[in-house]
Design an enzyme around this catalytic site. Structure first.
Site, PDB file in Angstrom:
ATOM      1  N   GLU A 252     -49.346  30.418  -3.638  1.00 38.01           N
ATOM      2  CA  GLU A 252     -48.327  29.442  -4.028  1.00 38.01           C
ATOM      3  C   GLU A 252     -48.591  28.071  -3.416  1.00 38.01           C
ATOM      4  O   GLU A 252     -48.213  27.047  -3.985  1.00 38.01           O
ATOM      5  CB  GLU A 252     -46.935  29.973  -3.708  1.00 38.01           C
ATOM      6  CG  GLU A 252     -46.638  31.198  -4.565  1.00 38.01           C
ATOM      7  CD  GLU A 252     -45.189  31.608  -4.595  1.00 38.01           C
ATOM      8  OE1 GLU A 252     -44.337  30.821  -4.160  1.00 38.01           O
ATOM      9  OE2 GLU A 252     -44.921  32.732  -5.070  1.00 38.01           O
TER      10      GLU A 252
ATOM     11  N   GLY B 136     -40.429  39.137   7.600  1.00 37.02           N
ATOM     12  CA  GLY B 136     -40.883  40.411   8.164  1.00 37.02           C
ATOM     13  C   GLY B 136     -41.940  41.075   7.318  1.00 37.02           C
ATOM     14  O   GLY B 136     -42.757  40.421   6.685  1.00 37.02           O
TER      15      GLY B 136
ATOM     16  N   HIS C 112     -45.656  42.814  11.367  1.00 29.48           N
ATOM     17  CA  HIS C 112     -46.334  43.910  12.050  1.00 29.48           C
ATOM     18  C   HIS C 112     -47.777  43.562  12.378  1.00 29.48           C
ATOM     19  O   HIS C 112     -48.292  43.948  13.427  1.00 29.48           O
ATOM     20  CB  HIS C 112     -46.287  45.188  11.215  1.00 29.48           C
ATOM     21  CG  HIS C 112     -46.813  46.376  11.951  1.00 29.48           C
ATOM     22  ND1 HIS C 112     -48.106  46.825  11.805  1.00 29.48           N
ATOM     23  CD2 HIS C 112     -46.232  47.164  12.892  1.00 29.48           C
ATOM     24  CE1 HIS C 112     -48.298  47.858  12.608  1.00 29.48           C
ATOM     25  NE2 HIS C 112     -47.178  48.087  13.282  1.00 29.48           N
TER      26      HIS C 112
ATOM     27  N   ALA D  15     -32.871  40.398   8.386  1.00 30.89           N
ATOM     28  CA  ALA D  15     -32.856  41.861   8.278  1.00 30.89           C
ATOM     29  C   ALA D  15     -32.123  42.517   9.451  1.00 30.89           C
ATOM     30  O   ALA D  15     -32.124  42.011  10.576  1.00 30.89           O
ATOM     31  CB  ALA D  15     -34.283  42.389   8.206  1.00 30.89           C
TER      32      ALA D  15
ATOM     33  N   GLY E 188     -34.228  51.304  10.530  1.00 28.57           N
ATOM     34  CA  GLY E 188     -35.496  51.598  11.200  1.00 28.57           C
ATOM     35  C   GLY E 188     -36.671  50.790  10.704  1.00 28.57           C
ATOM     36  O   GLY E 188     -37.821  51.079  11.051  1.00 28.57           O
TER      37      GLY E 188
ATOM     38  N   LYS F 163     -46.090  45.739  22.272  1.00 28.39           N
ATOM     39  CA  LYS F 163     -46.445  44.586  21.442  1.00 28.39           C
ATOM     40  C   LYS F 163     -45.890  43.289  22.035  1.00 28.39           C
ATOM     41  O   LYS F 163     -46.388  42.202  21.745  1.00 28.39           O
ATOM     42  CB  LYS F 163     -45.938  44.787  20.018  1.00 28.39           C
ATOM     43  CG  LYS F 163     -46.573  45.995  19.326  1.00 28.39           C
ATOM     44  CD  LYS F 163     -45.881  46.322  18.017  1.00 28.39           C
ATOM     45  CE  LYS F 163     -46.463  47.606  17.401  1.00 28.39           C
ATOM     46  NZ  LYS F 163     -45.722  48.015  16.182  1.00 28.39           N
TER      47      LYS F 163
END
Length: 292
Positions: free
Chosen positions: A72, A218, A223, A244, A249, A264
């Site tokens: 985009e 997210g 991640h 969110a 979970g 992390k």
């Protein structure tokens, strides 16, 4: 600036925003290696201009986004998106050849231009692959797109020019994935090497004195950045901005504390999650940190 200063004692998400600004400024003061992630819808929006500013001025070290977050930016160099309406009738838009991203309209003609831009580049890459046997990585492909578009309005033009690495673990998603699908249907032996990129991004975290992460949205981008920082036992600074919730979970909804449990985020890291729309929140963060 005084209004933003007052947020620190306002409570709720205003205070989390003030904390996020403070943490980003700490990243800058500590000369942390900064990982910046954002989802494609934010490039659909006007935040693209702020992302370009960060790349142009070398404010971040690594970028992670989705295929839509790549394509985009390039498509906007070929034709404008149009501000529309969240309640626009989907059937009427479909009849007129208009796609809707929230309250932003993107005519099909933009994707036709994108295909005409991308396919010749893939042909060149494929010819090089046949000659040398070297398989291109998504990271290298994104730099080639930025170089070829040769437009200072583009995020990835500046990433190529300033050698800021951009990782796209979901490179086959979106319109760009469609282009790869069409191209591979014609050239079955065409390949893109994702294994090289996961090795590369994980290695970027190792040996860094301090790392910071800023993640807008997210999913895979969040991640990808957090998991890479696990290889150094966690980042030192973390700012999440998304809407969110954690009750299902999902990694997207997960609080920074969950990332601490995985290694992390460092246990003593400065960290915050701001619940809210990044199109409102992120310009304020940049204005009170990077832009200063």
């Amino acid at each position: 600036a005084k209004i933003i200063d007052s947020y620190a004692s306002t409570g709720f998400q205003a205070s989390n925003l003030a904390k996020a600004i403070n943490i980003v400024n700490r990243m800058i003061e500590e000369n942390a290696f900064i990982y910046f992630g954002y989802t494609s819808n934010l490039v659909s929006s006007g935040l693209r201009d702020i992302f370009r500013y960060l790349a142009e001025n070398k404010k971040v070290n690594v970028i992670v986004t989705t295929a839509g977050g790549i394509e985009e930016d390039i498509i906007k160099c070929l034709g404008d998106f149009i501000l529309g309406n969240f309640r626009a009738n989907g059937v009427r838009l479909r009849e007129k050849g208009i796609n809707r991203i929230g309250n932003i309209f993107v005519p099909n003609s933009r994707y036709v231009k994108f295909e005409k831009f991308v396919i010749p580049l893939l042909e060149e890459i494929y010819d090089e692959q046949k000659k040398t046997g070297k398989v291109i990585t998504p990271r290298e492909l994104i730099w080639k797109l930025g170089e070829r578009i040769n437009n200072p309005k583009s995020i990835y033009y500046w990433c190529w020019k300033n050698k800021i690495e951009v990782y796209c673990p979901a490179i086959t998603d979106g319109s760009f994935g469609d282009m790869i699908y069409f191209f591979k249907s014609k050239h079955p032996d065409f390949k893109i090497d994702v294994a090289e990129d996961i090795w590369k991004i994980n290695n970027t975290t190792i040996g860094k004195r301090k790392t910071g992460v800023i993640v807008l949205g997210g999913g895979v981008i969040k991640h990808h950045i957090m998991n890479a920082n696990m290889f150094r036992n966690g980042c030192d600074f973390a700012v999440y901005v998304n809407t969110a919730q954690e009750y299902d979970g999902s990694d997207t909804g997960a609080l920074p504390e969950e990332a601490v449990s995985w290694g992390k985020i460092e246990s003593n890291a400065e960290r915050v999650k701001v619940y809210g729309d990044a199109t409102i929140i992120f310009p304020l963060i940049v204005a009170e940190s990077f832009a200063r």
